[in-house]
Scaffold this active site. Structure first.
Site, PDB file in Angstrom:
ATOM      1  N   HIS A 133     -72.400 -31.127  24.743  1.00 44.10           N
ATOM      2  CA  HIS A 133     -71.990 -32.433  25.255  1.00 44.10           C
ATOM      3  C   HIS A 133     -72.899 -32.826  26.417  1.00 44.10           C
ATOM      4  O   HIS A 133     -73.106 -32.066  27.349  1.00 44.10           O
ATOM      5  CB  HIS A 133     -70.534 -32.387  25.741  1.00 44.10           C
ATOM      6  CG  HIS A 133     -69.536 -32.425  24.628  1.00 44.10           C
ATOM      7  ND1 HIS A 133     -68.277 -32.929  24.789  1.00 44.10           N
ATOM      8  CD2 HIS A 133     -69.619 -32.033  23.336  1.00 44.10           C
ATOM      9  CE1 HIS A 133     -67.613 -32.856  23.643  1.00 44.10           C
ATOM     10  NE2 HIS A 133     -68.408 -32.304  22.742  1.00 44.10           N
ATOM     11  N   PRO A 149     -57.007 -26.695  35.724  1.00 49.04           N
ATOM     12  CA  PRO A 149     -57.964 -26.858  34.614  1.00 49.04           C
ATOM     13  C   PRO A 149     -58.684 -28.208  34.599  1.00 49.04           C
ATOM     14  O   PRO A 149     -59.563 -28.422  33.783  1.00 49.04           O
ATOM     15  CB  PRO A 149     -57.097 -26.676  33.371  1.00 49.04           C
ATOM     16  CG  PRO A 149     -55.717 -26.953  33.816  1.00 49.04           C
ATOM     17  CD  PRO A 149     -55.635 -26.560  35.249  1.00 49.04           C
ATOM     18  N   LYS A 208     -63.033 -25.209  35.038  1.00 43.10           N
ATOM     19  CA  LYS A 208     -63.757 -24.187  35.783  1.00 43.10           C
ATOM     20  C   LYS A 208     -63.223 -22.768  35.595  1.00 43.10           C
ATOM     21  O   LYS A 208     -63.941 -21.802  35.868  1.00 43.10           O
ATOM     22  CB  LYS A 208     -63.697 -24.515  37.286  1.00 43.10           C
ATOM     23  CG  LYS A 208     -64.496 -25.746  37.663  1.00 43.10           C
ATOM     24  CD  LYS A 208     -65.965 -25.577  37.318  1.00 43.10           C
ATOM     25  CE  LYS A 208     -66.727 -26.881  37.446  1.00 43.10           C
ATOM     26  NZ  LYS A 208     -67.978 -26.861  36.693  1.00 43.10           N
ATOM     27  N   TYR A 232     -69.544 -30.706  37.613  1.00 36.87           N
ATOM     28  CA  TYR A 232     -68.889 -30.452  36.330  1.00 36.87           C
ATOM     29  C   TYR A 232     -69.728 -29.510  35.456  1.00 36.87           C
ATOM     30  O   TYR A 232     -69.197 -28.632  34.775  1.00 36.87           O
ATOM     31  CB  TYR A 232     -68.664 -31.771  35.588  1.00 36.87           C
ATOM     32  CG  TYR A 232     -67.753 -31.659  34.378  1.00 36.87           C
ATOM     33  CD1 TYR A 232     -68.257 -31.402  33.110  1.00 36.87           C
ATOM     34  CD2 TYR A 232     -66.365 -31.798  34.515  1.00 36.87           C
ATOM     35  CE1 TYR A 232     -67.431 -31.285  32.014  1.00 36.87           C
ATOM     36  CE2 TYR A 232     -65.528 -31.694  33.414  1.00 36.87           C
ATOM     37  CZ  TYR A 232     -66.062 -31.436  32.166  1.00 36.87           C
ATOM     38  OH  TYR A 232     -65.243 -31.300  31.074  1.00 36.87           O
TER      39      TYR A 232
HETATM   40  P1  FAS Z   1     -57.017 -13.615  31.323  1.00 36.68           P
HETATM   41  O1  FAS Z   1     -55.658 -13.896  31.900  1.00 36.68           O
HETATM   42  O2  FAS Z   1     -57.550 -14.465  30.229  1.00 36.68           O
HETATM   43  O3  FAS Z   1     -57.052 -12.107  30.774  1.00 36.68           O
HETATM   44  C1  FAS Z   1     -56.431 -11.059  31.493  1.00 36.68           C
HETATM   45  C2  FAS Z   1     -56.081  -9.949  30.516  1.00 36.68           C
HETATM   46  O4  FAS Z   1     -55.549  -8.853  31.248  1.00 36.68           O
HETATM   47  C3  FAS Z   1     -55.018 -10.391  29.517  1.00 36.68           C
HETATM   48  O5  FAS Z   1     -55.439 -10.093  28.204  1.00 36.68           O
HETATM   49  C4  FAS Z   1     -53.789  -9.561  29.911  1.00 36.68           C
HETATM   50  O6  FAS Z   1     -53.010  -9.206  28.794  1.00 36.68           O
HETATM   51  C5  FAS Z   1     -54.419  -8.345  30.551  1.00 36.68           C
HETATM   52  N1  FAS Z   1     -53.552  -7.680  31.526  1.00 36.68           N
HETATM   53  C6  FAS Z   1     -52.705  -8.252  32.400  1.00 36.68           C
HETATM   54  N2  FAS Z   1     -52.088  -7.298  33.133  1.00 36.68           N
HETATM   55  C7  FAS Z   1     -52.572  -6.096  32.698  1.00 36.68           C
HETATM   56  C8  FAS Z   1     -52.318  -4.751  33.055  1.00 36.68           C
HETATM   57  N3  FAS Z   1     -51.445  -4.436  34.022  1.00 36.68           N
HETATM   58  N4  FAS Z   1     -52.976  -3.773  32.391  1.00 36.68           N
HETATM   59  C9  FAS Z   1     -53.875  -4.090  31.424  1.00 36.68           C
HETATM   60  N5  FAS Z   1     -54.163  -5.347  31.028  1.00 36.68           N
HETATM   61  C10 FAS Z   1     -53.499  -6.331  31.672  1.00 36.68           C
HETATM   62  N6  FAS Z   1     -59.508 -22.631  32.053  1.00 36.68           N
HETATM   63  C11 FAS Z   1     -60.332 -23.652  31.754  1.00 36.68           C
HETATM   64  O7  FAS Z   1     -61.504 -23.629  32.176  1.00 36.68           O
HETATM   65  N7  FAS Z   1     -59.886 -24.702  30.994  1.00 36.68           N
HETATM   66  C12 FAS Z   1     -58.604 -24.742  30.490  1.00 36.68           C
HETATM   67  O8  FAS Z   1     -58.227 -25.678  29.809  1.00 36.68           O
HETATM   68  C13 FAS Z   1     -57.722 -23.694  30.760  1.00 36.68           C
HETATM   69  N8  FAS Z   1     -56.452 -23.683  30.246  1.00 36.68           N
HETATM   70  C14 FAS Z   1     -55.605 -22.636  30.548  1.00 36.68           C
HETATM   71  C15 FAS Z   1     -54.292 -22.587  30.046  1.00 36.68           C
HETATM   72  C16 FAS Z   1     -53.428 -21.531  30.374  1.00 36.68           C
HETATM   73  C17 FAS Z   1     -52.015 -21.496  29.813  1.00 36.68           C
HETATM   74  C18 FAS Z   1     -53.871 -20.499  31.223  1.00 36.68           C
HETATM   75  C19 FAS Z   1     -52.948 -19.356  31.606  1.00 36.68           C
HETATM   76  C20 FAS Z   1     -55.172 -20.531  31.713  1.00 36.68           C
HETATM   77  C21 FAS Z   1     -56.053 -21.590  31.371  1.00 36.68           C
HETATM   78  N9  FAS Z   1     -57.371 -21.645  31.836  1.00 36.68           N
HETATM   79  C22 FAS Z   1     -58.225 -22.652  31.559  1.00 36.68           C
HETATM   80  C23 FAS Z   1     -57.884 -20.601  32.633  1.00 36.68           C
HETATM   81  C24 FAS Z   1     -58.252 -19.483  31.704  1.00 36.68           C
HETATM   82  O9  FAS Z   1     -59.141 -19.947  30.733  1.00 36.68           O
HETATM   83  C25 FAS Z   1     -58.778 -18.360  32.544  1.00 36.68           C
HETATM   84  O10 FAS Z   1     -59.701 -18.840  33.502  1.00 36.68           O
HETATM   85  C26 FAS Z   1     -59.411 -17.283  31.733  1.00 36.68           C
HETATM   86  O11 FAS Z   1     -58.481 -16.847  30.787  1.00 36.68           O
HETATM   87  C27 FAS Z   1     -59.829 -16.181  32.701  1.00 36.68           C
HETATM   88  O12 FAS Z   1     -60.057 -15.056  31.985  1.00 36.68           O
HETATM   89  P2  FAS Z   1     -59.623 -13.619  32.557  1.00 36.68           P
HETATM   90  O13 FAS Z   1     -59.984 -13.543  33.982  1.00 36.68           O
HETATM   91  O14 FAS Z   1     -60.168 -12.653  31.580  1.00 36.68           O
HETATM   92  O15 FAS Z   1     -58.028 -13.604  32.560  1.00 36.68           O
HETATM   93  C1  PHB Z   2     -59.795 -28.053  26.785  1.00 35.34           C
HETATM   94  O1  PHB Z   2     -58.879 -27.200  26.624  1.00 35.34           O
HETATM   95  O2  PHB Z   2     -60.452 -28.520  25.845  1.00 35.34           O
HETATM   96  C2  PHB Z   2     -60.096 -28.514  28.181  1.00 35.34           C
HETATM   97  C3  PHB Z   2     -59.229 -28.170  29.207  1.00 35.34           C
HETATM   98  C4  PHB Z   2     -59.512 -28.582  30.493  1.00 35.34           C
HETATM   99  C5  PHB Z   2     -60.656 -29.342  30.724  1.00 35.34           C
HETATM  100  C6  PHB Z   2     -61.524 -29.662  29.699  1.00 35.34           C
HETATM  101  C7  PHB Z   2     -61.237 -29.254  28.406  1.00 35.34           C
HETATM  102  O3  PHB Z   2     -60.928 -29.753  31.992  1.00 35.34           O
END
Ligand code: FAS
Ligand code: PHB
Length: 387
Positions: A72, A291, A295, A382
């Site tokens: 994009h 979100p 980032k 961004y």
């Molecule tokens: P994660 O939370 O992805 O992974 C952590 C892992 O550790 C999980 O698999 C968990 O099961 C495991 N874990 C936890 N406790 C543990 C323990 N005690 N022992 C062993 N394992 C354990 N970011 C964006 O940029 N755009 C978005 O739109 C966006 N939407 C999101 C929506 C939701 C509902 C959430 C919760 C987050 C969102 N995020 C978004 C942020 C998300 O993408 C995170 O930044 C990303 O998952 C970060 O990755 P990790 O740091 O690996 O954490």
């Molecule tokens: C997406 O899930 O596609 C998404 C979420 C947050 C953003 C941009 C894209 O800021």
């Protein structure tokens, strides 16, 4: 058992860190609390900064991303029922890639399987011991207790993980802002309303039109923090989305049944420092961003790219390398938080927001629409400020 680095958490941060370390010949064991199926069932981020794209390619997991991801070159901001585009190439000289976090996680698991990595899922009661001395990690699985010694532990276990809690409360400082709203998101097997993302400010609340590919749309509407998915039929969602997107987009939406529907609450959180002895935090274990600025995943990728570089330098003899990790990571984290919190404040309707404040938001968006410098600042933030 002994190893060089134990990684806690099999999300994108942990999987990518383990991959990068193993590419540099560093022995790694990864412990994940949940099953692989559960990890892969999560629908999360969708936008990659170009620095993240390059890191994933370097990790040898860029082939499917390059084949299926969408580059994009801009994004639209909507206000007062119209939208304007910010051109990333013109303003920042780089693009972003739209490729779902779920796909990245799949690609990382595939690469680990091919490399014969040691990934232990369903690891229960993971506990960190002696992280300021000779770290040990214990866990339970299949009714048995397990223990491993390591030089370092990487806490990649997300916001609700165990790693951050291992740092004594009086040794860490936590900064937090909880927003009084969340995002109700849906996936639908429909063509996206636009070829680029649309972030829309509206008096009824924020809306975002995104996608995963030309046949899979991802949409969000802002909802109150105490709202529930049960109160949102697909019909109600589509009606509200149409009311909040700019007119032309609202008219063009192709609706369809939701295949995923969930609410994510918005918060901003930072733990300082991101290191405690031989424990290093990365990704959501250390920080959460709303979100709005896309980032969260990109910060996680940035953390582990830096941590892998410094751990590799350490094992190659530069024992001072890791001393810089926390400060360098936090510089990027706070820059991303500033952008994400600012954009959240500009695009969302806050409880009790007056008509005057709504007009101020619209005036600021109109100012960005007219301002080359404001669009350049937006585009640089961004697409990745400190990459
Ligand atoms: P994660 O939370 O992805 O992974 C952590 C892992 O550790 C999980 O698999 C968990 O099961 C495991 N874990 C936890 N406790 C543990 C323990 N005690 N022992 C062993 N394992 C354990 N970011 C964006 O940029 N755009 C978005 O739109 C966006 N939407 C999101 C929506 C939701 C509902 C959430 C919760 C987050 C969102 N995020 C978004 C942020 C998300 O993408 C995170 O930044 C990303 O998952 C970060 O990755 P990790 O740091 O690996 O954490
Ligand atoms: C997406 O899930 O596609 C998404 C979420 C947050 C953003 C941009 C894209 O800021």
């Amino acid at each position: 058992m002994k190893t060089q680095v134990v990684v806690i958490g099999g999300g994108p941060a942990g999987l990518l860190l383990a991959r990068l370390l193993m590419q540099n010949g560093i022995a790694t064991v990864l412990l994940e609390r949940r099953s692989r199926a559960h990890v892969l069932s999560r629908i999360r981020a969708g936008v990659l900064e170009w620095g993240s794209v390059e890191t994933l390619r370097r990790a040898g997991v860029g082939t499917r991303m390059d084949g299926e991801g969408e580059i994009h070159h801009g994004v639209a901001l909507g206000h007062t029922n119209h939208q304007f585009r910010i051109d990333f190439a013109e303003r920042a000289g780089r693009a972003v890639m739209v490729y779902g976090q779920t796909e990245i996680t799949k690609d990382l698991y595939t690469a680990h399987d091919a490399a014969g990595s040691t990934i232990i899922d369903n690891a229960e009661d993971v506990t960190l011991h002696d992280v300021t001395g000779r770290p040990r990690v214990t866990w339970h699985k299949d009714g048995r207790s397990h223990e491993i010694e390591a030089d370092f532990v990487a806490g990649c276990d997300g916001f609700h993980g165990v790693s951050r809690q291992t740092i004594p409360a009086d040794a860490r400082t936590e900064y937090e802002r909880v927003f009084p709203f969340g995002w109700l998101g849906i996936l639908s097997e429909t063509p996206p309303v636009s070829h680029e993302l649309i972030y829309s400010n509206h008096a009824r609340g924020f809306a975002l039109a995104s996608m995963r590919n030309p046949h899979l749309s991802r949409y969000y509407v802002q909802v109150p923090a105490d709202d529930t998915v049960e109160g949102w039929s697909d019909e109600r969602f589509w009606d509200e989305l149409r009311r909040r997107l700019p007119h032309d987009a609202a008219e063009a939406i192709v609706t369809g049944p939701s295949i995923e529907k969930s609410i994510a609450l918005l918060r901003s959180f930072v733990c300082e420092p991101m290191r405690w002895g031989n424990l290093f935090l990365a990704g959501d274990a250390a920080h959460i961003v709303p979100p709005t600025g896309a980032k969260g995943l990109n910060l996680a990728i940035g953390d582990v790219a830096l941590l892998a570089e410094l751990m590799s330098a350490h094992f190659a003899g530069d024992t001072a390398a890791l001393a810089t990790y926390s400060d360098r990571a936090l510089e990027r984290v706070w820059a991303a938080i500033r952008f994400s919190v600012s954009l959240t404040g500009l695009l969302h309707r806050f409880p009790g927001q007056s008509a005057f404040e709504q007009r101020l938001q619209e005036a600021e968006l109109a100012q960005i629409e007219r301002s080359d410098s404001a669009q350049t600042t937006f585009a640089r933030n961004y697409t990745g400020l400190l990459t």
